[in-house]
Design an enzyme around this catalytic site. Structure first.
Site, PDB file in Angstrom:
ATOM      1  N   ARG A   1       0.850  -1.065   0.050  1.00 43.45           N
ATOM      2  CA  ARG A   1      -0.072  -0.027  -0.253  1.00 43.45           C
ATOM      3  C   ARG A   1       0.894   1.259  -0.003  1.00 43.45           C
ATOM      4  NH1 ARG A   1      -4.741  -0.503   4.426  1.00 43.45           N
ATOM      5  NH2 ARG A   1      -4.030   1.707   4.781  1.00 43.45           N
TER       6      ARG A   1
ATOM      7  N   ARG B   1      -0.354   8.282  10.520  1.00 43.30           N
ATOM      8  CA  ARG B   1      -1.673   7.521  10.478  1.00 43.30           C
ATOM      9  C   ARG B   1      -2.054   7.107  11.934  1.00 43.30           C
ATOM     10  NH1 ARG B   1      -0.736   3.213   6.696  1.00 43.30           N
ATOM     11  NH2 ARG B   1      -2.539   2.210   7.458  1.00 43.30           N
TER      12      ARG B   1
HETATM   13  P1  AMP Z   1      -7.418   1.983   6.209  1.00 44.38           P
HETATM   14  O1  AMP Z   1      -7.237   0.994   5.059  1.00 44.38           O
HETATM   15  O2  AMP Z   1      -8.721   1.853   7.144  1.00 44.38           O
HETATM   16  O3  AMP Z   1      -6.194   2.210   6.723  1.00 44.38           O
HETATM   17  O4  AMP Z   1      -7.795   3.383   5.287  1.00 44.38           O
HETATM   18  C1  AMP Z   1      -6.937   4.100   4.452  1.00 44.38           C
HETATM   19  C2  AMP Z   1      -7.226   5.543   4.474  1.00 44.38           C
HETATM   20  O5  AMP Z   1      -8.535   5.748   3.845  1.00 44.38           O
HETATM   21  C3  AMP Z   1      -7.079   6.130   5.711  1.00 44.38           C
HETATM   22  O6  AMP Z   1      -5.846   6.509   6.000  1.00 44.38           O
HETATM   23  C4  AMP Z   1      -7.934   7.234   5.530  1.00 44.38           C
HETATM   24  O7  AMP Z   1      -7.346   8.337   4.624  1.00 44.38           O
HETATM   25  C5  AMP Z   1      -9.323   6.662   4.701  1.00 44.38           C
HETATM   26  N1  AMP Z   1     -10.147   6.540   5.396  1.00 44.38           N
HETATM   27  C6  AMP Z   1     -10.462   5.157   5.655  1.00 44.38           C
HETATM   28  N2  AMP Z   1     -11.774   5.095   6.241  1.00 44.38           N
HETATM   29  C7  AMP Z   1     -12.005   6.454   6.796  1.00 44.38           C
HETATM   30  C8  AMP Z   1     -13.007   7.175   7.648  1.00 44.38           C
HETATM   31  N3  AMP Z   1     -13.617   6.531   8.305  1.00 44.38           N
HETATM   32  N4  AMP Z   1     -12.765   8.308   7.769  1.00 44.38           N
HETATM   33  C9  AMP Z   1     -11.895   9.088   7.280  1.00 44.38           C
HETATM   34  N5  AMP Z   1     -10.921   8.599   6.429  1.00 44.38           N
HETATM   35  C10 AMP Z   1     -11.103   7.145   6.293  1.00 44.38           C
END
Ligand code: AMP
Length: 295
Positions: A230, A241
């Site tokens: 990723r 993050r």
């Molecule tokens: P993740 O795969 O859950 O780590 O999400 C990857 C990226 O998607 C995050 O770092 C955010 O930029 C965005 N993202 C995912 N879910 C959310 C959410 N509920 N609110 C805001 N941004 C999100």
């Protein structure tokens, strides 16, 4: 199905309300919200929303669970296993964002900037993506869900709480020194989308403290040649993050704790060790009677 449809329209209404208010203020979609949270949450949750399936009335629908936890903790791994076991969709908002990025649609440029910096996508955008996903699932006859990566702000949690009843929120926890290594070791099969991890985490206990061993989760040969990393799994972005999680998402834990919905689960090690313990904590028998275990 009906519950999902109502959730979709309710969440859409809240999203529309947010959109309306943000554009009325002539603010960019990507500028941080400056609205008053007290009044806006009421507006966001739309006035005529009916509460869905309150606690104690689980009949007629499947589980509605949320998985919380820091980046790299393994939400996707455990949520997808549980979704297969319980027969409910695993909906990861991060996947929805990545699908949107891959589609090269109108949002993709702004989204890629946000995601690649490790920032959060604006609430209204993520709610819109989630609504579309729920709507598509509803058409296919899906019921219930395990949400992974949503809600990530108290505002998102308030909106969700205003439109449906989340039965349970599982807060997965892993010692901080393992999280970064897990993110950096994550690999995804570009063909089937499955997640693997090449990191071997072997933390020795110090001063009588517990150690931790998590073996790598290696891909089968048909995925091994198609692995990708990723773009936001770099050390700098993972640290950002994690910091955003602590600032924006930690309060969501408290939100659900105060409502008696939070199940804290400390991962004791890798999947082999953690999965049976998680099932035990959830009172799920890994076997025949999935329905009774699920509710
Ligand atoms: P993740 O795969 O859950 O780590 O999400 C990857 C990226 O998607 C995050 O770092 C955010 O930029 C965005 N993202 C995912 N879910 C959310 C959410 N509920 N609110 C805001 N941004 C999100």
């Amino acid at each position: 199905m009906a519950a999902l449809r109502r959730l979709v329209s309710a969440v859409r209404a809240s999203s529309a309300s947010l959109h309306h208010r943000t554009s009325a203020c002539s603010r960019s979609l990507y500028s941080p919200p400056t609205l008053d949270p007290q009044t806006d949450l009421k507006a966001a949750a739309a006035p005529d929303l009916q509460p869905l399936h309150r606690r104690g009335d689980p009949k007629g629908r499947n589980v509605q669970w949320v998985f919380l936890g820091c980046p790299g903790v393994g939400k996707g791994t455990y949520a997808s296993r549980l979704s297969a076991l319980l027969g409910v969709p695993h909906i990861a908002t991060g996947d929805l964002v990545r699908d949107e990025l891959a589609s090269s649609g109108p949002l993709s440029f702004q989204l890629s900037e946000i995601v690649n910096q490790g920032k959060l996508v604006p609430d209204e955008t993520i709610i819109d993506l989630l609504s579309k996903r729920l709507e598509a699932g509803g058409i296919k006859g899906e019921t219930g869900f395990i949400l992974d990566g949503f809600p990530r702000t108290v505002r998102q949690a308030e909106i969700l709480e205003g439109v449906t009843d989340i039965d349970l929120v599982v807060n997965l926890k892993l010692r901080e020194d393992a999280l970064l290594a897990k993110c950096l070791g994550r690999r995804i099969c570009s063909e089937c989308g499955k997640n693997y991890n090449i990191a071997c985490i072997d933390i020795k206990g110090e001063d009588g403290g517990p150690g931790m061993y998590m073996p790598p989760l290696l891909p089968p040969p048909h995925c091994a040649t198609k692995l990708i990393t990723r773009s936001d799994d770099t050390e700098e972005v993972v640290k950002e993050r994690l910091s955003i999680y602590n600032k924006m998402t930690k309060p969501v834990e408290e939100f659900y704790r105060a409502r008696g919905k939070l199940l804290e689960f400390d991962l004791p090690g890798g999947i082999r060790e953690s999965w049976p313990k998680l099932l035990q904590a959830l009172n799920i028998e890994d076997g025949d009677d999935k329905r009774s275990a699920a509710v």
